[in-house]
Design a protein around this motif. Structure first.
Motif, PDB file in Angstrom:
ATOM      1  N   VAL A  19       0.837  -1.202   0.000  1.00 49.62           N
ATOM      2  CA  VAL A  19       0.000   0.000   0.000  1.00 49.62           C
ATOM      3  C   VAL A  19       0.873   1.253   0.000  1.00 49.62           C
ATOM      4  N   LEU A  20       0.637   2.118  -0.965  1.00 49.58           N
ATOM      5  CA  LEU A  20       1.349   3.389  -1.082  1.00 49.58           C
ATOM      6  C   LEU A  20       0.477   4.484  -0.488  1.00 49.58           C
ATOM      7  N   THR A  21       1.021   5.227   0.472  1.00 51.90           N
ATOM      8  CA  THR A  21       0.256   6.278   1.136  1.00 51.90           C
ATOM      9  C   THR A  21       1.034   7.586   1.110  1.00 51.90           C
ATOM     10  N   LEU A  22       0.309   8.698   1.175  1.00 51.19           N
ATOM     11  CA  LEU A  22       0.942  10.014   1.131  1.00 51.19           C
ATOM     12  C   LEU A  22       1.707  10.324   2.411  1.00 51.19           C
ATOM     13  N   ASN A  23       1.208   9.866   3.558  1.00 60.56           N
ATOM     14  CA  ASN A  23       1.825  10.238   4.821  1.00 60.56           C
ATOM     15  C   ASN A  23       1.729   9.111   5.847  1.00 60.56           C
ATOM     16  N   ARG A  24       2.458   9.285   6.932  1.00 53.69           N
ATOM     17  CA  ARG A  24       2.501   8.266   7.985  1.00 53.69           C
ATOM     18  C   ARG A  24       1.147   8.080   8.661  1.00 53.69           C
ATOM     19  N   ARG A  25       0.388   9.173   8.779  1.00 48.91           N
ATOM     20  CA  ARG A  25      -0.925   9.094   9.410  1.00 48.91           C
ATOM     21  C   ARG A  25      -1.862   8.177   8.627  1.00 48.91           C
ATOM     22  N   ALA A  26      -1.847   8.342   7.298  1.00 48.81           N
ATOM     23  CA  ALA A  26      -2.694   7.488   6.460  1.00 48.81           C
ATOM     24  C   ALA A  26      -2.241   6.034   6.537  1.00 48.81           C
ATOM     25  N   PRO A  34       4.704   2.827   6.317  1.00 50.47           N
ATOM     26  CA  PRO A  34       4.719   3.996   5.439  1.00 50.47           C
ATOM     27  C   PRO A  34       5.554   3.746   4.183  1.00 50.47           C
ATOM     28  N   LEU A  35       4.972   3.943   3.032  1.00 49.06           N
ATOM     29  CA  LEU A  35       5.675   3.832   1.760  1.00 49.06           C
ATOM     30  C   LEU A  35       4.988   4.783   0.783  1.00 49.06           C
ATOM     31  N   ARG A  36       5.719   5.777   0.324  1.00 54.42           N
ATOM     32  CA  ARG A  36       5.143   6.776  -0.574  1.00 54.42           C
ATOM     33  C   ARG A  36       5.296   6.343  -2.029  1.00 54.42           C
ATOM     34  N   LEU A  37       4.478   6.928  -2.871  1.00 54.09           N
ATOM     35  CA  LEU A  37       4.488   6.595  -4.285  1.00 54.09           C
ATOM     36  C   LEU A  37       5.852   6.850  -4.909  1.00 54.09           C
ATOM     37  N   ASN A  38       6.509   7.951  -4.541  1.00 50.26           N
ATOM     38  CA  ASN A  38       7.800   8.258  -5.167  1.00 50.26           C
ATOM     39  C   ASN A  38       8.922   7.350  -4.670  1.00 50.26           C
ATOM     40  N   ASP A  39       8.720   6.641  -3.560  1.00 53.77           N
ATOM     41  CA  ASP A  39       9.750   5.718  -3.068  1.00 53.77           C
ATOM     42  C   ASP A  39       9.950   4.548  -4.025  1.00 53.77           C
ATOM     43  N   GLN A 129      15.076  14.889 -11.389  1.00 53.94           N
ATOM     44  CA  GLN A 129      13.951  14.460 -10.561  1.00 53.94           C
ATOM     45  C   GLN A 129      12.706  14.135 -11.383  1.00 53.94           C
ATOM     46  N   VAL A 130      12.494  14.824 -12.508  1.00 54.32           N
ATOM     47  CA  VAL A 130      11.293  14.577 -13.299  1.00 54.32           C
ATOM     48  C   VAL A 130      11.405  13.337 -14.181  1.00 54.32           C
ATOM     49  N   GLN A 131      12.618  12.769 -14.300  1.00 55.64           N
ATOM     50  CA  GLN A 131      12.819  11.584 -15.130  1.00 55.64           C
ATOM     51  C   GLN A 131      12.628  10.280 -14.371  1.00 55.64           C
ATOM     52  N   VAL A 132      12.636  10.342 -13.051  1.00 53.61           N
ATOM     53  CA  VAL A 132      12.679   9.117 -12.254  1.00 53.61           C
ATOM     54  C   VAL A 132      11.456   8.236 -12.509  1.00 53.61           C
ATOM     55  N   THR A 133      10.267   8.810 -12.402  1.00 55.00           N
ATOM     56  CA  THR A 133       9.049   8.019 -12.583  1.00 55.00           C
ATOM     57  C   THR A 133       8.954   7.492 -14.011  1.00 55.00           C
TER      58      THR A 133
END
Length: 229
Positions: A19-26, A34-39, A129-133
């Motif tokens: 599960v990818l979430t925006l923040n630790r609270r979510a 916690p795992l963000r989309l950009n990770d 940074q814009v090439q990573v995804t």
């Protein structure tokens, strides 16, 4: 089992896979780490032997490109002014070799500078940074993923998730019938064109109360809580 985009005011109580979430609270609310989309894209490109250029290094390399290709008095200031446009062109995925032949001198020049900047980074096994995804989209293998808590997805993030998500994956995007959320409807329509199933739950704005949505006191304006903490 299909891949699903869920458009609703609040996410489901549980989601499958990683599960990818925006923040630790979510993440805590969903009971996941916690795992963000950009990770995920960053991990993929690093595993492929590439790395992310720091902001300072990006600026220095762009300055060098300006110095080599333009006769200007202040290459550093010109580089700072042009880096945003260069990044937008990189993010678009446009054919730079074709664009540098464009009849517009400004477009052709921007394409040449962008190509030189990209090649300079590539020579050091680096990405802007814009090439990573974008690069990660070419590397990723489908897996069971879910996403929750993101107010909207950029086009390159949509393309990445389409490539990364295996059958059974679920993407939750906030939705009510309000102009703020039209981008999420557009994202859902793009994913639907790629074979995703879209489920939309409509709730009146005045009925909303939850972790992500609320209304301003007295003004009737929508507030979106998107803190990354």
């Amino acid at each position: 089992m299909s891949r699903t985009v869920l458009l609703s005011p609040a996410p489901p109580a549980s989601l499958p896979g990683t599960v990818l979430t925006l923040n630790r609270r979510a993440a805590k609310r969903l009971g996941v780490r916690p795992l963000r989309l950009n990770d995920l894209p960053l991990g993929l490109v690093r595993a492929a032997g590439l790395d992310l250029a720091s902001p300072a290094l990006s600026q220095r390399m762009m300055t060098q490109v300006i110095r080599e290709h333009l006769d200007v008095r202040e290459p550093g200031l010109t580089a700072r002014a042009m880096l945003g446009a260069v990044r937008e062109l990189l993010r678009s995925g446009a054919d730079l070799n074709e664009l540098k032949q464009n009849s517009s001198a400004r477009i052709a020049q921007l394409a040449r500078l962008t190509l030189a900047y990209r090649d300079a980074l590539q020579g050091r096994q680096l990405l802007d940074q814009v090439q990573v995804t974008q690069r990660a989209t070419e590397l990723v293998r489908p897996q069971l993923l879910s996403l929750s808590g993101y107010p909207r997805l950029l086009p390159d993030e949509q393309r990445f998730l389409n490539a990364a998500c295996d059958e059974g994956s679920v993407l939750h995007l906030p939705w009510v019938d309000h102009p703020y959320f039209l981008e999420n409807l557009d994202a859902a329509q793009y994913l639907e064109s790629q074979g995703w199933m879209v489920k939309k739950i409509d709730v009146p704005v005045t009925a909303l109360a939850g972790a992500f949505l609320g209304q301003a006191h007295g003004g009737g304006k929508l507030h979106i809580l998107t803190s990354e903490d």
